[in-house]
Design a protein around this motif. Structure first.
Motif, PDB file in Angstrom:
ATOM      1  N   ASP A 162       0.825  -1.201   0.000  1.00  0.00           N
ATOM      2  CA  ASP A 162       0.000   0.000   0.000  1.00  0.00           C
ATOM      3  C   ASP A 162       0.862   1.254   0.000  1.00  0.00           C
ATOM      4  OD1 ASP A 162      -3.008   0.864   0.500  1.00  0.00           O
ATOM      5  OD2 ASP A 162      -1.738   2.145   1.743  1.00  0.00           O
ATOM      6  N   PHE A 163       0.392   2.273  -0.732  1.00  0.00           N
ATOM      7  CA  PHE A 163       1.174   3.499  -0.895  1.00  0.00           C
ATOM      8  C   PHE A 163       1.428   4.219   0.415  1.00  0.00           C
ATOM      9  CE2 PHE A 163      -3.152   5.030  -0.938  1.00  0.00           C
ATOM     10  CZ  PHE A 163      -3.082   6.264  -0.324  1.00  0.00           C
ATOM     11  N   SER A 220      -2.354  -3.619  -1.460  1.00  0.00           N
ATOM     12  CA  SER A 220      -3.567  -3.123  -2.121  1.00  0.00           C
ATOM     13  C   SER A 220      -3.344  -3.120  -3.631  1.00  0.00           C
ATOM     14  CB  SER A 220      -3.908  -1.712  -1.623  1.00  0.00           C
ATOM     15  OG  SER A 220      -2.847  -0.814  -1.907  1.00  0.00           O
ATOM     16  N   ASN A 269      -2.439  -1.609  -7.091  1.00  0.00           N
ATOM     17  CA  ASN A 269      -1.579  -0.531  -7.553  1.00  0.00           C
ATOM     18  C   ASN A 269      -2.440   0.670  -7.969  1.00  0.00           C
ATOM     19  OD1 ASN A 269       0.904   0.680  -8.604  1.00  0.00           O
ATOM     20  ND2 ASN A 269       0.024   0.258 -10.618  1.00  0.00           N
ATOM     21  N   PRO A 270      -2.145   1.877  -7.476  1.00  0.00           N
ATOM     22  CA  PRO A 270      -3.005   3.036  -7.765  1.00  0.00           C
ATOM     23  C   PRO A 270      -3.239   3.289  -9.253  1.00  0.00           C
ATOM     24  CG  PRO A 270      -1.469   3.569  -6.008  1.00  0.00           C
ATOM     25  CD  PRO A 270      -1.080   2.214  -6.519  1.00  0.00           C
ATOM     26  N   GLU A 304      -5.771   0.904 -10.521  1.00  0.00           N
ATOM     27  CA  GLU A 304      -7.120   1.322 -10.118  1.00  0.00           C
ATOM     28  C   GLU A 304      -7.714   2.299 -11.121  1.00  0.00           C
ATOM     29  OE1 GLU A 304      -7.912   1.421  -5.470  1.00  0.00           O
ATOM     30  OE2 GLU A 304      -6.176   2.642  -5.998  1.00  0.00           O
ATOM     31  N   LEU A 326      -2.422   9.594 -13.945  1.00  0.00           N
ATOM     32  CA  LEU A 326      -3.194  10.023 -12.777  1.00  0.00           C
ATOM     33  C   LEU A 326      -4.435  10.836 -13.125  1.00  0.00           C
ATOM     34  CD1 LEU A 326      -0.355  11.073 -10.300  1.00  0.00           C
ATOM     35  CD2 LEU A 326      -1.994   9.219  -9.988  1.00  0.00           C
ATOM     36  N   GLN A 331     -10.916   9.663 -11.261  1.00  0.00           N
ATOM     37  CA  GLN A 331     -10.799   9.457  -9.819  1.00  0.00           C
ATOM     38  C   GLN A 331     -11.448   8.124  -9.489  1.00  0.00           C
ATOM     39  OE1 GLN A 331      -9.250  11.372  -7.386  1.00  0.00           O
ATOM     40  NE2 GLN A 331      -9.673   9.596  -6.108  1.00  0.00           N
ATOM     41  N   TYR A 383     -14.481   3.939  -4.567  1.00  0.00           N
ATOM     42  CA  TYR A 383     -14.204   2.995  -3.487  1.00  0.00           C
ATOM     43  C   TYR A 383     -15.118   1.779  -3.641  1.00  0.00           C
ATOM     44  CZ  TYR A 383     -11.539   6.648  -1.103  1.00  0.00           C
ATOM     45  OH  TYR A 383     -10.614   7.613  -0.784  1.00  0.00           O
TER      46      TYR A 383
END
Length: 264
Positions: A15-16, A37, A39-40, A43, A192, A196, A199
């Motif tokens: 996790d980051f 988790s 990887n962002p 996601e 990025l 967004q 969840y």
């Protein structure tokens, strides 16, 4: 516009928010007993694929990962976020972690089997920061690629058949933004600013337990042992501890301190 199938590659990482420590020996990080988790960047790629399906532009989203059986956790999260099914290309416990080339070869075999028109990945994983898997996979498949994606739009008619349709993308480059049109099938890597991620809600986490998750041994998928990695980690070291700042009252004092420290 006929819908299309999307394959999303995801990776389980530390996790980051976890402060990473180097394990004794200096050849790997301490990953036991710490939170992992999705990887962002993975996601973000997954979120975009799910949005395509919600808009009726995709009919199926498949999450795929290459790793040990522990990677099922990341895939269950992907299913809870909105993927329809998942495939884990399983690497035996204790085996050498697959590098970008091995992962790309495995995903290429999955693409041959699943026949998606769109493959999406995060631009890089936050554990190794390689930023290579997407580009290598595109080369193996001989597909057009769009990296560092910040915007995606499907052209009318996209997905009506194998090799038909196109997409318009915006990608981030050093000089600003670049806009391209790619013919399908195509490969994209997410940056990025693409979206967004949502969840995973508790009801969807419970529903994800009933969604199909296939375990597929890596050697079975490749038809033999994977090629040896061309990368070798020599040593890992933690960065030096950053020293605290010092306040000075004037420019003259600043110059004096810099000279005393040998900076001038």
């Amino acid at each position: 516009m006929a819908p299309l199938k999307v394959l999303v590659g995801v990776k389980r990482v530390i996790d980051f928010a976890v402060k990473v420590r180097v394990a004794p020996g200096g050849h790997k990080v301490q990953d036991q007993g710490v939170k992992h988790s999705l990887n962002p960047f993975c996601e973000i790629a997954l979120e975009e694929a799910v949005r395509l399906r919600e808009r009726g532009q995709a009919n199926e989203v498949i999450a795929a990962s290459v790793g040990t059986r522990q990677s099922q956790d990341a895939l269950r999260t992907a299913l809870a976020v909105g993927a329809d099914r998942a495939v884990l290309v399983e690497v035996p416990e204790g085996a050498e972690p697959p590098g970008p080339r091995q992962v790309a070869l495995a995903l290429a075999k999955l693409v041959e089997r699943e026949r998606p028109l769109l493959v999406m990945l995060g631009k890089q994983a936050i554990d190794d920061d390689c930023n290579q898997t997407g580009q290598i996979l595109a080369a193996i498949l001989d597909w057009p690629q769009g990296t560092f994606l910040s915007q995606l739009d499907l052209d009318p008619g996209s997905g009506s058949g194998s090799g038909s349709g196109s997409i318009r993308i915006q990608r981030e480059v050093d000089g600003g933004l670049e806009r391209l049109r790619l013919r399908l099938p195509a490969l994209l890597t997410a940056d990025l600013r693409l979206n967004q991620p949502r969840y995973a809600t508790l009801p969807n986490i419970m529903k994800a337990k009933k969604k199909p998750l296939e375990l597929l041994p890596l050697e079975k998928l490749l038809g033999g042992p994977p090629p040896a990695s061309r990368l070798r980690v020599l040593r890992l070291e933690e960065p030096p501890v950053r020293q605290g700042a010092q306040r000075v009252e004037s420019v003259a004092e600043l110059v004096e301190r810099l000279a005393a420290a040998g900076r001038l």
